[in-house]
Design an enzyme around this catalytic site. Sequence first.
Site, PDB file in Angstrom:
ATOM      1  N   ASP A 199      24.643  39.357  23.109  1.00  0.00           N
ATOM      2  CA  ASP A 199      25.617  39.767  24.118  1.00  0.00           C
ATOM      3  C   ASP A 199      25.355  41.253  24.317  1.00  0.00           C
ATOM      4  O   ASP A 199      25.686  42.057  23.434  1.00  0.00           O
ATOM      5  CB  ASP A 199      27.045  39.526  23.609  1.00  0.00           C
ATOM      6  CG  ASP A 199      28.067  39.789  24.690  1.00  0.00           C
ATOM      7  OD1 ASP A 199      27.900  40.771  25.422  1.00  0.00           O
ATOM      8  OD2 ASP A 199      29.033  39.016  24.797  1.00  0.00           O
ATOM      9  N   HIS A 200      24.771  41.610  25.438  1.00  0.00           N
ATOM     10  CA  HIS A 200      24.326  43.010  25.557  1.00  0.00           C
ATOM     11  C   HIS A 200      25.505  43.993  25.542  1.00  0.00           C
ATOM     12  O   HIS A 200      25.329  45.160  25.253  1.00  0.00           O
ATOM     13  CB  HIS A 200      23.419  43.212  26.778  1.00  0.00           C
ATOM     14  CG  HIS A 200      24.150  43.320  28.083  1.00  0.00           C
ATOM     15  ND1 HIS A 200      24.588  42.233  28.779  1.00  0.00           N
ATOM     16  CD2 HIS A 200      24.516  44.393  28.819  1.00  0.00           C
ATOM     17  CE1 HIS A 200      25.192  42.629  29.884  1.00  0.00           C
ATOM     18  NE2 HIS A 200      25.166  43.946  29.932  1.00  0.00           N
ATOM     19  N   HIS A 262      31.207  38.555  27.410  1.00  0.00           N
ATOM     20  CA  HIS A 262      31.526  39.993  27.339  1.00  0.00           C
ATOM     21  C   HIS A 262      33.029  40.259  27.245  1.00  0.00           C
ATOM     22  O   HIS A 262      33.478  41.069  26.435  1.00  0.00           O
ATOM     23  CB  HIS A 262      30.986  40.721  28.569  1.00  0.00           C
ATOM     24  CG  HIS A 262      29.557  40.397  28.897  1.00  0.00           C
ATOM     25  ND1 HIS A 262      28.611  40.200  27.934  1.00  0.00           N
ATOM     26  CD2 HIS A 262      28.910  40.249  30.084  1.00  0.00           C
ATOM     27  CE1 HIS A 262      27.452  39.932  28.517  1.00  0.00           C
ATOM     28  NE2 HIS A 262      27.599  39.950  29.818  1.00  0.00           N
TER      29      HIS A 262
HETATM   30  C1  BG6 Z   1      25.554  40.013  32.723  1.00  0.00           C
HETATM   31  C2  BG6 Z   1      26.021  39.106  33.823  1.00  0.00           C
HETATM   32  O1  BG6 Z   1      25.670  39.380  31.484  1.00  0.00           O
HETATM   33  O2  BG6 Z   1      26.347  41.195  32.729  1.00  0.00           O
HETATM   34  C3  BG6 Z   1      25.921  39.815  35.161  1.00  0.00           C
HETATM   35  O3  BG6 Z   1      25.214  37.944  33.827  1.00  0.00           O
HETATM   36  C4  BG6 Z   1      26.668  41.111  35.127  1.00  0.00           C
HETATM   37  O4  BG6 Z   1      26.400  38.996  36.210  1.00  0.00           O
HETATM   38  C5  BG6 Z   1      26.249  41.948  33.925  1.00  0.00           C
HETATM   39  O5  BG6 Z   1      26.353  41.805  36.313  1.00  0.00           O
HETATM   40  C6  BG6 Z   1      27.126  43.153  33.780  1.00  0.00           C
HETATM   41  O6  BG6 Z   1      26.583  43.971  32.792  1.00  0.00           O
HETATM   42  P1  BG6 Z   1      26.815  45.531  32.812  1.00  0.00           P
HETATM   43  O7  BG6 Z   1      26.147  46.021  31.582  1.00  0.00           O
HETATM   44  O8  BG6 Z   1      26.185  46.058  34.079  1.00  0.00           O
HETATM   45  O9  BG6 Z   1      28.306  45.736  32.829  1.00  0.00           O
END
Ligand code: BG6
Length: 517
Positions: A199-200, A262
């Site tokens: 989960d980034h 997230h």
């Molecule tokens: C990803 C989703 O996991 O997270 C995307 O698949 C989303 O749809 C993105 O745009 C948002 O990540 P961040 O880091 O830009 O908030």
Amino acid sequence: MTGTVPAATVTSREEVCPEETPPGPCAVVILGASGDLTARKLVPALFEVHRRGALPRRFCVLGCGRTEMNDETFRQKVRPRQVTDPGAWERFSDLLYYVPLSYDDPTSYVAMAQRLLQLDALHGTSGNRLFYLAVPPTLYKTAARMLGESSLGKEGPGGSEPWTRLVVEKPFGRDLDSAVDLNRSIHRHFRERQIFRIDHYLAKETVQNILVFRFANAIFEPLWNRRYVDHVRITAAETLGVEHRAGYYEQAGVLRDMFQNHMMQLLALTAMEPPCRFEADPVRDEKVKVYRALRPFPVEALRDHLVLGQYGEGRVGGKPAAAYREEPGVDRNSLTPTFASMKIQLDNWRWQGVPFHLTSGKRLREKRTEIVIHFREVPYSMFRTTLGDSILPNRLTLGIYPEERIFLTFQTKSPGPRLCLREVTMDFHYIEGEDARVMDAYEKVLLDCMLGDPMLFWRQDGVEQCWKFLTPILEECEACRDRADMLKTYPAGSWGPREAVQWGPGALEKPRDGKES
Ligand code: BG6
């Protein structure tokens, strides 16, 4: 008011932050190496870590994919468009290799295994392997099975060297049953300790800081509960639309794309109890307790707790933006939500009666990810006679992006002869006073996988608990007769459907520039 720390009280970085230790020798094997994720995220992250000298000294990357390529064409394909240090890229790209792979063909995996043995001999990578599934989710089960059946998933006795690990990107299933099924399939060949579900968001510095902020300071914890907190808002607003990902997004929608992962992680980090040790399992145990405490969603009264929206035409950042249904690859009658705002309750002692408002959407007015703790009002205002009822309660904002800052708002007297209150903020900017660059999430994720530290990854029970909560909501939303009516259109570049804003849970804070949309 801006809080600055007197220089004398700042502890030097070395005293509190041990040096980064590079992981031991290993090969990173990317399945799906001819795809977008590899060129956009994985290779740039590995290149940056290599440039910093933080990769193992004995290391290589083996890309695998359906596209026929050789080592040289692979290196050309993944070369970032802008390389500021071409020498560093040359040194790094010498570590990149490629072998074509047909995902369900056992002979392909034999060829992969042979290539890995050669690379082990050439680079001294000791048979330690990190398999990264950068393939479409429909191939996760096949790839895990084929790796397992070709003995590529084998690890040393009791998890000792040579180690093998499997990195899986979200989505981890599309509902509870499919997530359980996916976990079961992967577990046939890999133990839970070998599986790293990414989960980034967890790798974002400011997200990691939430636990430090809460549990390395004694002053906030006594306030962090139902006695002092009125409600909590967790927001992940995006200006981007669906981009080129309609194929995936049409099936996912915002609840699967952002909430199941997230948003749930941000919720857990905000609401969890302090773990007994700052180690992967105690931390993940506490998160799972939060998910277990989620009050089942009252699906029969969905509209009181959930607003769904889809962006229509509008303007974002001054430029015209097409409606979701006009985006390439999207069904012209699509009922996929691109916005959701939900009110969640946790049934436990700390949070009983405190609503958590979770909101996320695409094509909103600003890119903003934040957690705002809204404290209760003063119990009695002695200023009422002079000031009326207008004293705003305190708010503590944990800014995740783009404002990597924490700030507390409170009331003070305006200077001057009259009694006027003004709201001021005490501010901490995350990177202020630091020369360190904020590490990209994929750099952190890849390094932690190589180090075998699962702290920032989903554990199977957490994934399943979240699906257990979300699946009935999804089923109700997707099966109900008034599905089209439930989906509110909002103009691209606004703050979401009017229903969400008026209704309360979805109401985003006033934009920082003070202008209303
Ligand atoms: C990803 C989703 O996991 O997270 C995307 O698949 C989303 O749809 C993105 O745009 C948002 O990540 P961040 O880091 O830009 O908030």
